[in-house]
Write a protein that holds these residues in place. Sequence first.
Motif, mmCIF file in Angstrom:
data_model
loop_
_atom_site.group_PDB
_atom_site.id
_atom_site.type_symbol
_atom_site.label_atom_id
_atom_site.label_comp_id
_atom_site.label_asym_id
_atom_site.label_seq_id
_atom_site.Cartn_x
_atom_site.Cartn_y
_atom_site.Cartn_z
ATOM 1 N N GLY A 210 -0.917 -1.027 7.349
ATOM 2 C CA GLY A 210 -1.727 0.204 6.951
ATOM 3 C C GLY A 210 -3.281 -0.254 7.370
ATOM 4 N N ILE A 211 -4.203 0.660 6.929
ATOM 5 C CA ILE A 211 -5.393 0.503 7.289
ATOM 6 C C ILE A 211 -6.206 1.125 6.099
ATOM 7 C CG2 ILE A 211 -5.618 2.610 8.578
ATOM 8 C CD1 ILE A 211 -7.971 1.503 10.179
ATOM 9 N N GLY A 212 -7.261 0.338 5.855
ATOM 10 C CA GLY A 212 -7.992 0.632 4.635
ATOM 11 C C GLY A 212 -9.233 1.544 4.801
ATOM 12 N N ARG B 74 -6.349 2.665 -8.673
ATOM 13 C CA ARG B 74 -5.276 3.876 -9.086
ATOM 14 C C ARG B 74 -4.116 3.290 -9.673
ATOM 15 N NH1 ARG B 74 -4.845 3.717 -3.580
ATOM 16 N NH2 ARG B 74 -3.133 4.218 -2.326
ATOM 17 N N HIS C 121 -10.037 -2.104 7.045
ATOM 18 C CA HIS C 121 -9.164 -3.398 6.920
ATOM 19 C C HIS C 121 -7.920 -3.458 7.329
ATOM 20 C CE1 HIS C 121 -8.360 -2.654 2.365
ATOM 21 N NE2 HIS C 121 -7.216 -2.277 3.169
ATOM 22 N N LYS D 274 -8.315 9.381 6.363
ATOM 23 C CA LYS D 274 -8.276 8.002 7.282
ATOM 24 C C LYS D 274 -8.744 8.476 8.581
ATOM 25 C CE LYS D 274 -6.336 4.840 4.192
ATOM 26 N NZ LYS D 274 -5.108 4.622 4.055
ATOM 27 N N GLY E 23 0.864 -1.275 0.081
ATOM 28 C CA GLY E 23 0.216 -0.017 0.034
ATOM 29 C C GLY E 23 0.911 1.076 -0.062
ATOM 30 N N SER E 24 0.442 2.432 -0.274
ATOM 31 C CA SER E 24 0.999 3.502 -0.341
ATOM 32 C C SER E 24 1.516 3.973 1.218
ATOM 33 C CB SER E 24 0.416 4.862 -0.843
ATOM 34 O OG SER E 24 -0.962 4.760 -0.377
ATOM 35 N N THR E 25 0.653 3.639 2.128
ATOM 36 C CA THR E 25 1.233 4.229 3.416
ATOM 37 C C THR E 25 2.753 3.868 4.119
ATOM 38 O OG1 THR E 25 -1.099 4.438 3.784
ATOM 39 C CG2 THR E 25 0.176 4.451 5.861
ATOM 40 N N PRO E 26 3.032 2.510 3.951
ATOM 41 C CA PRO E 26 4.210 2.309 4.422
ATOM 42 C C PRO E 26 5.580 2.674 3.337
ATOM 43 C CG PRO E 26 3.258 0.388 3.572
ATOM 44 C CD PRO E 26 2.324 1.429 3.509
HETATM 45 P P1 PGA Z 1 -3.016 2.494 1.405
HETATM 46 O O1 PGA Z 1 -3.589 1.205 1.696
HETATM 47 O O2 PGA Z 1 -1.650 2.598 2.218
HETATM 48 O O3 PGA Z 1 -2.647 2.356 -0.070
HETATM 49 O O4 PGA Z 1 -3.866 3.664 1.566
HETATM 50 C C1 PGA Z 1 -3.765 0.930 2.911
HETATM 51 C C2 PGA Z 1 -4.526 -0.571 3.054
HETATM 52 O O5 PGA Z 1 -5.460 -0.539 2.213
HETATM 53 O O6 PGA Z 1 -4.223 -1.321 4.075
#
Ligand code: PGA
Length: 236
Positions: free
Chosen positions: A132-134, A167, A138, A202, A37-40
Amino acid sequence: MNIQTFPSYDDMSLHAAQIIANVVRTKPDAVLGLATGSTPIGTYRHLVRMHKEGTLDFSRVTTVNLDEYIGLPDTHEQSYRRFMEEHLFQHVNLDPARTFLPDGMAEDPVAEGARYDELIRRLGGTDIQLLGIGYDGHIGFNEPGDVFVKATHPVDLDPSTIQANARFFASEAEVPRRAITMGMGAIMGAHRVLLLASGQGKKAVFDASANGPIVPQVPASILQLHPDVTMMFAEG
Ligand code: PGA
């Protein structure tokens, strides 16, 4: 639960990387639970920098990732194996034989989940699990549902997750509909958990996870029951 707020994404990423680096410095054969995911990405950037500066050695580290799409080969540019190679693995001295992700091409994804749980069990669990967290709450691909699922298992991705991940693909139609995700058993079995969230979009799900009722409709809320969890939020 330790909740930390940072003014910027880079501040959060640096702190997260310092925590992970200290785990490895304290225990050079640590098992790191990693996330895509983009966050880490910023966290991985700092870990790579520390390695290149000569202050962080991954030679004895093992990594286990949370999840992988079903049906994408390792070589697909959107596979999570490729993501990890691009953002971390190829830039540090990890032994490729000790970097693990669920096999999204396994013929029997349920059996693959059992194999993956057994692997994590044999490794003694993860020393730290990065999450991360959706937008839907999730963690891994444990989507909102009626129960918390313990085992590593195949999942149908939530429509909001497919939309969020579109994306990275040429079109939403190309996003795989299914994935294999580490279940709540392995995540909650981590010695330490570090969840990262960034941006005002978020905020609501972060607060619900940290302070709301512990319900499977907000999968990350289960972390309130973990004895050593840090949740970091970056304002911008
Ligand atoms: P994101 O996704 O870091 O790209 O927002 C996080 C996730 O879905 O766990």
